[in-house]
Design a protein around this motif. Structure first.
Motif, short mmCIF file in Angstrom:
data_model
loop_
_atom_site.label_atom_id
_atom_site.label_comp_id
_atom_site.label_asym_id
_atom_site.label_seq_id
_atom_site.Cartn_x
_atom_site.Cartn_y
_atom_site.Cartn_z
N GLY A 121 0.79 -1.23 0.00
CA GLY A 121 0.00 0.00 0.00
C GLY A 121 0.82 1.28 0.00
N THR A 122 2.15 1.15 0.03
CA THR A 122 2.99 2.33 0.07
C THR A 122 3.04 3.01 -1.29
OG1 THR A 122 4.38 1.45 1.83
CG2 THR A 122 5.33 3.17 0.46
N GLY A 123 2.97 4.32 -1.30
CA GLY A 123 3.07 5.08 -2.55
C GLY A 123 2.71 6.52 -2.30
N THR A 124 2.56 7.25 -3.38
CA THR A 124 2.22 8.66 -3.26
C THR A 124 1.49 9.13 -4.52
OG1 THR A 124 3.10 10.89 -2.87
CG2 THR A 124 4.43 9.44 -4.23
N THR A 125 0.58 10.05 -4.33
CA THR A 125 0.03 10.77 -5.47
C THR A 125 1.08 11.76 -5.96
OG1 THR A 125 -0.91 12.66 -4.27
CG2 THR A 125 -2.25 10.65 -4.37
N VAL A 126 0.99 12.13 -7.21
CA VAL A 126 1.83 13.21 -7.75
C VAL A 126 0.96 14.00 -8.72
CG1 VAL A 126 3.81 13.82 -9.18
CG2 VAL A 126 4.03 12.00 -7.48
N THR A 127 0.73 15.24 -8.40
CA THR A 127 -0.17 16.07 -9.19
C THR A 127 0.42 17.46 -9.32
OG1 THR A 127 -2.08 14.85 -8.37
CG2 THR A 127 -2.51 17.00 -9.34
N VAL B 229 -9.81 5.36 -1.41
CA VAL B 229 -9.12 4.28 -2.12
C VAL B 229 -8.76 4.76 -3.52
CG1 VAL B 229 -9.26 1.92 -2.95
CG2 VAL B 229 -10.38 2.55 -0.79
N ILE B 230 -7.47 4.88 -3.81
CA ILE B 230 -7.05 5.30 -5.13
C ILE B 230 -6.61 4.10 -5.96
CG2 ILE B 230 -6.38 7.57 -4.27
CD1 ILE B 230 -3.47 6.76 -4.57
N THR B 231 -6.66 4.24 -7.26
CA THR B 231 -6.37 3.14 -8.17
C THR B 231 -5.00 3.26 -8.84
OG1 THR B 231 -7.57 4.32 -9.92
CG2 THR B 231 -8.81 2.69 -8.64
N ARG B 232 -4.35 4.41 -8.70
CA ARG B 232 -3.00 4.59 -9.24
C ARG B 232 -2.19 5.42 -8.27
NH1 ARG B 232 -3.54 6.95 -15.21
NH2 ARG B 232 -1.27 7.06 -14.96
N ALA B 233 -0.92 5.06 -8.13
CA ALA B 233 -0.01 5.81 -7.27
C ALA B 233 1.41 5.57 -7.73
CB ALA B 233 -0.18 5.38 -5.81
N VAL C 286 -9.17 20.19 -13.61
CA VAL C 286 -8.48 19.77 -14.83
C VAL C 286 -8.12 18.29 -14.77
CG1 VAL C 286 -6.51 20.19 -16.34
CG2 VAL C 286 -7.58 22.10 -15.12
N THR C 287 -7.60 17.85 -13.65
CA THR C 287 -7.19 16.46 -13.50
C THR C 287 -8.39 15.57 -13.19
OG1 THR C 287 -6.70 16.94 -11.18
CG2 THR C 287 -4.86 17.04 -12.75
N THR C 288 -8.25 14.30 -13.50
CA THR C 288 -9.26 13.30 -13.18
C THR C 288 -8.73 12.38 -12.10
OG1 THR C 288 -10.15 13.33 -15.44
CG2 THR C 288 -10.68 11.41 -14.09
N ASP C 289 -9.48 12.24 -11.01
CA ASP C 289 -9.04 11.39 -9.90
C ASP C 289 -8.86 9.95 -10.35
OD1 ASP C 289 -9.46 13.68 -8.45
OD2 ASP C 289 -11.17 12.93 -7.31
N HIS C 290 -7.78 9.34 -9.90
CA HIS C 290 -7.59 7.90 -10.07
C HIS C 290 -8.07 7.24 -8.78
CE1 HIS C 290 -4.20 9.23 -12.94
NE2 HIS C 290 -5.29 8.97 -13.64
N SER C 291 -9.36 7.03 -8.69
CA SER C 291 -9.95 6.51 -7.46
C SER C 291 -11.11 5.58 -7.78
CB SER C 291 -10.45 7.65 -6.57
OG SER C 291 -11.52 8.33 -7.18
N GLY D 160 -3.09 9.65 -9.16
CA GLY D 160 -3.75 9.62 -7.85
C GLY D 160 -4.94 10.55 -7.78
N ASP D 161 -5.27 10.99 -6.56
CA ASP D 161 -6.48 11.79 -6.37
C ASP D 161 -6.22 13.17 -5.80
OD1 ASP D 161 -5.79 11.07 -3.79
OD2 ASP D 161 -7.81 10.43 -3.21
#
Length: 281
Positions: free
Chosen positions: A104-110, A173-177, A144-149, A129-130
């Protein structure tokens, strides 16, 4: 939270120049013991990263992503290839820490960057990510961005309304990180440069506490980026501060060629923080 400071820079472009003004801040919030968010606000790249995966893992993940992207910003220009190479290196950094072996480790980057590689300048947003990038144009706000959730996928499939999504139990709960078990290719959106455009880049700690209308309200009430950041942060904390909150506000102004000639493209200024307006009447 330290008072944010507004920074400015004049950037030469073929038709004249673009004046940029920005400010940023991050806060642990009212219910978390640590801050797993990280940010980068350094021309030409403006990034928010929201780490996840345990007390230490999330901090390492977001800090690694921002550190690698900071090296990209230091070169003065950004390309998608630069972004993806930096994020691949961040994945390696994360994997090098035994504290981050959890799946489960990771990070969003936006974030957003100013691209001067073509004849005409343009903005490019990036997202995994979100966390979100909002564009404020003509006194209106657009995500502008679309959540990956999970909830965004349900909304896109017509199985949830946006209102239902806000209260859904899988809202976090996100689907990409960016992490050891995930890819590192962001979604990109290219935008024309328009005089007066403003961007708000934020972690979900802000959007959990403020609606899009609330973000727009405080931006319109506070033209100075530092004041806008302060007002949004204060409102998010007063509304509960349930998560770490990170905000970057970036203003742009197109300067005509004659006016730009009187300015230096290498000038970077710092102005004193301003008190925000929080009037909601």
């Amino acid at each position: 939270m330290p008072d944010p400071t507004t920074h400015s820079r004049i950037v030469d472009v073929p038709s004249g120049a673009i004046e940029l003004r920005w400010a940023a801040a991050t806060d642990t919030g009212r219910r978390r013991d640590s801050n797993q968010d990280a940010l980068l606000a350094d021309y030409p790249l403006f990034i928010v990263a929201d780490g996840m995966g345990g007390h230490i893992g999330g901090e390492i993940a977001s800090a690694s992503a921002v550190e690698r992207l900071s090296a990209v910003a230091a070169r003065g220009s950004v390309t998608p290839e630069d972004i993806e190479d930096a994020l691949e290196r961040a994945v390696g950094d994360i994997a090098d820490h035994p504290e981050t072996t959890d799946d489960g480790t990771g990070t969003t980057v936006t974030g957003v960057y100013l691209d001067l590689s073509d004849a005409e300048p343009h903005w490019t947003t990036l997202n995994i990510g979100d966390s979100r990038v909002y564009l404020l144009r003509d006194e209106a706000i657009a995500q502008v961005t679309t959540d990956h959730s999970v909830v965004q996928e349900l909304v896109a499939a017509g199985r949830l309304s946006p209102e239902e999504a806000e209260q859904h139990p899988y809202g976090n709960v996100i689907t990409r990180a960016v992490g050891p078990s995930d890819g590192v290719t962001p979604d990109y959106v290219r935008l024309d440069v328009v005089d007066g455009d403003r961007f708000v880049i934020c972690s979900d700690g802000l959007t959990k506490e403020l609606t899009d209308y609330g973000i727009l309200h405080f931006a319109l009430e506070n033209d100075d980026p530092a004041a806008a950041v302060s007002a949004m942060m204060q409102a998010a904390l007063e509304n509960g501060g349930r998560d770490n909150v990170t905000i970057v506000v970036l203003n742009s102004r197109v300067v005509e060629e004659a006016e730009a000639g009187a300015e230096s493209a290498d000038v970077a200024e710092t102005t004193e923080p301003r008190a925000p307006s929080t009037d909601t009447d």
